[in-house]
Design a protein around this motif. Structure first.
Motif, mmCIF file in Angstrom:
data_model
loop_
_atom_site.group_PDB
_atom_site.id
_atom_site.type_symbol
_atom_site.label_atom_id
_atom_site.label_comp_id
_atom_site.label_asym_id
_atom_site.label_seq_id
_atom_site.Cartn_x
_atom_site.Cartn_y
_atom_site.Cartn_z
ATOM 1 N N ARG A 264 0.829 -1.207 0.000
ATOM 2 C CA ARG A 264 0.000 0.000 0.000
ATOM 3 C C ARG A 264 0.864 1.258 0.000
ATOM 4 N NH1 ARG A 264 -2.457 -4.212 1.924
ATOM 5 N NH2 ARG A 264 -4.714 -4.471 1.787
ATOM 6 N N LEU A 265 2.154 1.054 -0.236
ATOM 7 C CA LEU A 265 3.166 2.110 -0.315
ATOM 8 C C LEU A 265 3.377 2.814 1.019
ATOM 9 C CD1 LEU A 265 2.481 3.512 -3.904
ATOM 10 C CD2 LEU A 265 4.116 1.766 -3.168
ATOM 11 N N ARG A 266 3.137 2.086 2.135
ATOM 12 C CA ARG A 266 3.442 2.579 3.465
ATOM 13 C C ARG A 266 4.864 2.166 3.830
ATOM 14 N NH1 ARG A 266 -1.751 -0.284 6.180
ATOM 15 N NH2 ARG A 266 -0.572 -2.028 5.270
ATOM 16 N N THR A 267 5.539 2.993 4.598
ATOM 17 C CA THR A 267 6.893 2.672 5.041
ATOM 18 C C THR A 267 6.832 1.952 6.386
ATOM 19 O OG1 THR A 267 7.311 4.666 6.336
ATOM 20 C CG2 THR A 267 7.624 4.830 3.942
ATOM 21 N N SER A 268 8.009 1.694 6.954
ATOM 22 C CA SER A 268 8.085 1.022 8.246
ATOM 23 C C SER A 268 7.754 1.948 9.404
ATOM 24 C CB SER A 268 9.505 0.465 8.445
ATOM 25 O OG SER A 268 10.463 1.504 8.359
ATOM 26 N N SER B 250 5.589 -7.006 -5.290
ATOM 27 C CA SER B 250 4.622 -7.270 -6.351
ATOM 28 C C SER B 250 4.036 -8.663 -6.188
ATOM 29 C CB SER B 250 5.287 -7.146 -7.725
ATOM 30 O OG SER B 250 4.437 -7.619 -8.746
ATOM 31 N N GLY B 251 2.741 -8.741 -5.935
ATOM 32 C CA GLY B 251 2.075 -10.036 -5.897
ATOM 33 C C GLY B 251 2.062 -10.680 -7.269
ATOM 34 N N ARG B 252 1.986 -9.853 -8.311
ATOM 35 C CA ARG B 252 1.946 -10.343 -9.686
ATOM 36 C C ARG B 252 3.227 -11.085 -10.042
ATOM 37 N NH1 ARG B 252 -1.176 -8.048 -13.485
ATOM 38 N NH2 ARG B 252 -1.311 -6.127 -12.249
ATOM 39 N N TYR B 253 4.366 -10.545 -9.600
ATOM 40 C CA TYR B 253 5.658 -11.121 -9.981
ATOM 41 C C TYR B 253 6.364 -11.859 -8.848
ATOM 42 C CZ TYR B 253 5.061 -8.635 -14.344
ATOM 43 O OH TYR B 253 4.567 -8.199 -15.545
ATOM 44 N N ALA C 148 6.021 6.628 -11.380
ATOM 45 C CA ALA C 148 5.828 7.879 -10.655
ATOM 46 C C ALA C 148 4.473 8.504 -10.949
ATOM 47 C CB ALA C 148 6.943 8.865 -11.011
ATOM 48 N N LEU C 149 3.845 8.092 -12.026
ATOM 49 C CA LEU C 149 2.511 8.576 -12.370
ATOM 50 C C LEU C 149 1.421 7.746 -11.688
ATOM 51 C CD1 LEU C 149 0.645 10.363 -14.184
ATOM 52 C CD2 LEU C 149 0.850 8.569 -15.923
ATOM 53 N N GLN C 150 1.605 6.429 -11.633
ATOM 54 C CA GLN C 150 0.560 5.535 -11.134
ATOM 55 C C GLN C 150 0.544 5.421 -9.608
ATOM 56 O OE1 GLN C 150 -1.607 4.417 -13.231
ATOM 57 N NE2 GLN C 150 -0.527 4.855 -15.138
ATOM 58 N N GLY C 151 1.717 5.329 -9.000
ATOM 59 C CA GLY C 151 1.781 5.109 -7.559
ATOM 60 C C GLY C 151 1.056 6.145 -6.718
ATOM 61 N N PRO C 152 1.134 7.438 -7.071
ATOM 62 C CA PRO C 152 0.473 8.452 -6.253
ATOM 63 C C PRO C 152 -1.027 8.246 -6.066
ATOM 64 C CG PRO C 152 2.094 9.492 -7.668
ATOM 65 C CD PRO C 152 2.025 8.050 -8.092
ATOM 66 N N ARG C 153 -1.694 7.643 -7.030
ATOM 67 C CA ARG C 153 -3.135 7.411 -6.857
ATOM 68 C C ARG C 153 -3.400 6.437 -5.721
ATOM 69 N NH1 ARG C 153 -3.618 6.497 -13.375
ATOM 70 N NH2 ARG C 153 -3.075 8.637 -13.963
ATOM 71 N N THR C 154 -2.510 5.425 -5.596
ATOM 72 C CA THR C 154 -2.637 4.475 -4.504
ATOM 73 C C THR C 154 -2.338 5.155 -3.168
ATOM 74 O OG1 THR C 154 -2.032 2.617 -5.917
ATOM 75 C CG2 THR C 154 -1.750 2.304 -3.553
ATOM 76 N N VAL C 155 -1.293 5.968 -3.140
ATOM 77 C CA VAL C 155 -0.949 6.688 -1.913
ATOM 78 C C VAL C 155 -2.112 7.565 -1.470
ATOM 79 C CG1 VAL C 155 0.535 8.494 -0.952
ATOM 80 C CG2 VAL C 155 1.536 6.634 -2.281
ATOM 81 N N ALA C 156 -2.667 8.343 -2.393
ATOM 82 C CA ALA C 156 -3.764 9.244 -2.044
ATOM 83 C C ALA C 156 -4.961 8.479 -1.503
ATOM 84 C CB ALA C 156 -4.158 10.078 -3.262
ATOM 85 N N ALA C 157 -5.314 7.366 -2.149
ATOM 86 C CA ALA C 157 -6.463 6.570 -1.708
ATOM 87 C C ALA C 157 -6.243 6.051 -0.292
ATOM 88 C CB ALA C 157 -6.696 5.408 -2.670
ATOM 89 N N ASN C 158 -5.035 5.632 0.015
ATOM 90 C CA ASN C 158 -4.761 5.110 1.353
ATOM 91 C C ASN C 158 -4.680 6.215 2.399
ATOM 92 O OD1 ASN C 158 -4.646 2.227 0.992
ATOM 93 N ND2 ASN C 158 -2.805 2.537 -0.234
ATOM 94 N N ILE C 159 -4.223 7.387 2.015
ATOM 95 C CA ILE C 159 -4.215 8.510 2.959
ATOM 96 C C ILE C 159 -5.634 8.893 3.328
ATOM 97 C CG2 ILE C 159 -3.740 10.988 3.160
ATOM 98 C CD1 ILE C 159 -1.131 10.497 1.641
ATOM 99 N N VAL D 124 -4.199 -1.487 -3.006
ATOM 100 C CA VAL D 124 -2.943 -2.218 -3.181
ATOM 101 C C VAL D 124 -2.271 -1.772 -4.470
ATOM 102 C CG1 VAL D 124 -1.951 -4.503 -3.610
ATOM 103 C CG2 VAL D 124 -3.685 -4.212 -1.837
ATOM 104 N N TYR D 125 -0.965 -1.596 -4.418
ATOM 105 C CA TYR D 125 -0.210 -1.178 -5.596
ATOM 106 C C TYR D 125 0.501 -2.382 -6.202
ATOM 107 C CZ TYR D 125 2.680 1.770 -8.609
ATOM 108 O OH TYR D 125 3.277 2.370 -9.699
ATOM 109 N N ASP D 126 0.097 -2.799 -7.371
ATOM 110 C CA ASP D 126 0.720 -3.948 -8.048
ATOM 111 C C ASP D 126 0.613 -3.750 -9.557
ATOM 112 O OD1 ASP D 126 2.029 -6.305 -8.446
ATOM 113 O OD2 ASP D 126 0.366 -7.605 -7.854
ATOM 114 N N PRO D 127 1.315 -2.753 -10.100
ATOM 115 C CA PRO D 127 1.178 -2.423 -11.516
ATOM 116 C C PRO D 127 1.954 -3.365 -12.421
ATOM 117 C CG PRO D 127 2.892 -1.096 -10.560
ATOM 118 C CD PRO D 127 2.313 -1.926 -9.428
#
Length: 409
Positions: free
Chosen positions: A266-270, A285-288, A300-311, A318-321
């Motif tokens: 979910r692009l969260r850190t520790s 990546s669950g896909r790979y 850098a374009l796709q990940g921010p949408r996941t970050v915003a949704a989780n914030i 979940v981020y798995d592009p």
């Protein structure tokens, strides 16, 4: 990931601070507004320039065909506070404060988007005539070099080296590219796939020297370890990049072997209330079935949408592009989608000696990656097939006359 981190309660956040004003940082700020966040959004950038896109730097900006590549974003209208020319220095999670050149900045949620920084050639720090190509200032310094049509030595035959060599040849410069490995793109592609690209250099009038290591750089020349002396009015170094995360030392943020922030799916850190996105972070990546560190624009374009949704906390995104990137080099449009490391079969569509061809990687009967040269339709269809996990028919897939979407099992 700790239980505390898993329970990051961010839906009540009123102050989001984004460290880094490149693509990932800007898109995070924009996505927060697009998804309905009404609190304070502060975007901090080390460079003094209005936030800008990087891909044009090695193309239009470098050749003087464009003055810049500022994002078409009305930050004021979106209520995004910009703090530019402000370098981040450290992070104190216990205090929920980011240390910067201008003093501490408090946050409820912090997003790390500081990107990557180019690796310097050892021994060339401060040497006149040695250039990197990562920032707008770098491109501006190189423009007059190309205009004067200097002899140029490019160190590194990776993506950025090939793109710069392309621009330098277009500007009329004599170009020699030196690569320590035995082929271009050695770190990115298997030998049999990169081999056809070797001829592209000579076709464009550039000289490619493989198995070549730089011993030292002198005024007007590059000396290789075999004693060769290459005339060089300028030297451009393109030997890779590393995540710009040294400033996080001592913060408690978990870092990987390459210095990247270790984010979760979910692009969260520790550390609670801190996310990471773009070139500075890896994600599982669950896909790979492995952790990916992707230094490309689309990530850098796709990940921010996941970050915003989780914030916002309204969903658990979940981020798995399917990773994607492109490169324009030596008159060819090269596109790649997926991740080929775990593939067990390689198939070719078209002849690699020709102007257009595609390489497909499969694991079992599933397409996991493809590289398309001059075949954008293959890329578009193949990317969707990877995302869907569609079983493929290998006999149909190798026929370049058949659309990829028609090559399913």
């Amino acid at each position: 990931m700790s239980e505390q981190t898993q329970q990051q309660g961010t839906s009540a956040a009123r102050r989001v601070v984004v460290a880094g004003a490149g693509m990932a940082g800007v898109q995070t700020a924009v996505a927060l507004r697009e998804q309905g966040f009404t609190g304070t959004v502060t975007l901090i950038g080390a460079e003094p320039h209005q936030p800008y896109d990087r891909p044009p730097l090695s193309k239009a900006v470098l050749l003087g065909k464009a003055e810049g590549s500022a994002f078409d974003v009305d930050f004021e209208a979106l209520g995004i506070e910009l703090r530019l020319g402000c370098e981040v220095l450290g992070l104190r999670p216990a205090d929920h404060e980011l240390d910067t050149e201008s003093g501490p900045v408090p946050y409820d949620v912090l997003v790390l988007a500081t990107g990557a920084e180019p690796i310097r050639l050892p021994g060339t720090e401060g040497v006149p005539g040695v250039h990197l190509l990562r920032t707008l200032d770098d491109a501006e310094r190189l423009r007059p070099v190309l205009a004067r049509q200097h002899d140029i030595v490019v160190v590194g035959a990776g993506w950025i080296g090939a793109e710069f060599a392309t621009a330098a040849r277009e500007a009329g410069c004599a170009v020699t590219v030196v690569e320590a490995a035995d082929r271009p793109l050695a770190g990115a592609l298997p030998a049999e796939v990169a081999a056809p690209m070797t001829a592209w250099y000579a076709d464009s009038g550039a000289v490619l020297r493989t198995h070549a290591r730089v011993e030292r750089v002198e005024p007007g020349a590059v000396i290789l370890d075999d004693g060769s002396r290459l005339p060089a009015g300028a030297v451009v170094v393109g030997i890779g990049a590393r995540p710009a995360t040294a400033w996080l030392a001592g913060s408690g943020i978990g870092l990987g072997a390459h210095g990247e922030v270790l984010a979760d799916d979910r692009l969260r850190t520790s550390v609670p209330d801190v996310y990471a996105v773009g070139d500075c972070a890896s994600f599982p990546s669950g896909r790979y079935g492995e952790r990916l560190l992707v230094h490309h624009w689309d990530n850098a374009l796709q990940g921010p949408r996941t970050v915003a949704a989780n914030i916002l906390g309204e969903t658990s995104a979940v981020y798995d592009p399917v990773p994607y990137f492109w490169s324009e080099q030596f008159g060819r449009f090269v596109q790649y989608a997926g991740h080929h490391a775990a593939a067990d079969t390689v198939l070719w569509r078209g002849e690699p000696s020709g102007p257009a061809w595609t390489v497909c990687w499969l694991r079992g009967d599933r397409l996991v990656a493809l590289l398309a040269v001059g075949r954008p339709r293959d890329l578009a269809q193949g990317r969707r097939l990877i995302e869907a996990g569609t079983p493929m028919n290998a006999e149909l897939l190798v026929d370049p006359a058949k659309p990829m979407k028609a090559a399913t099992a």
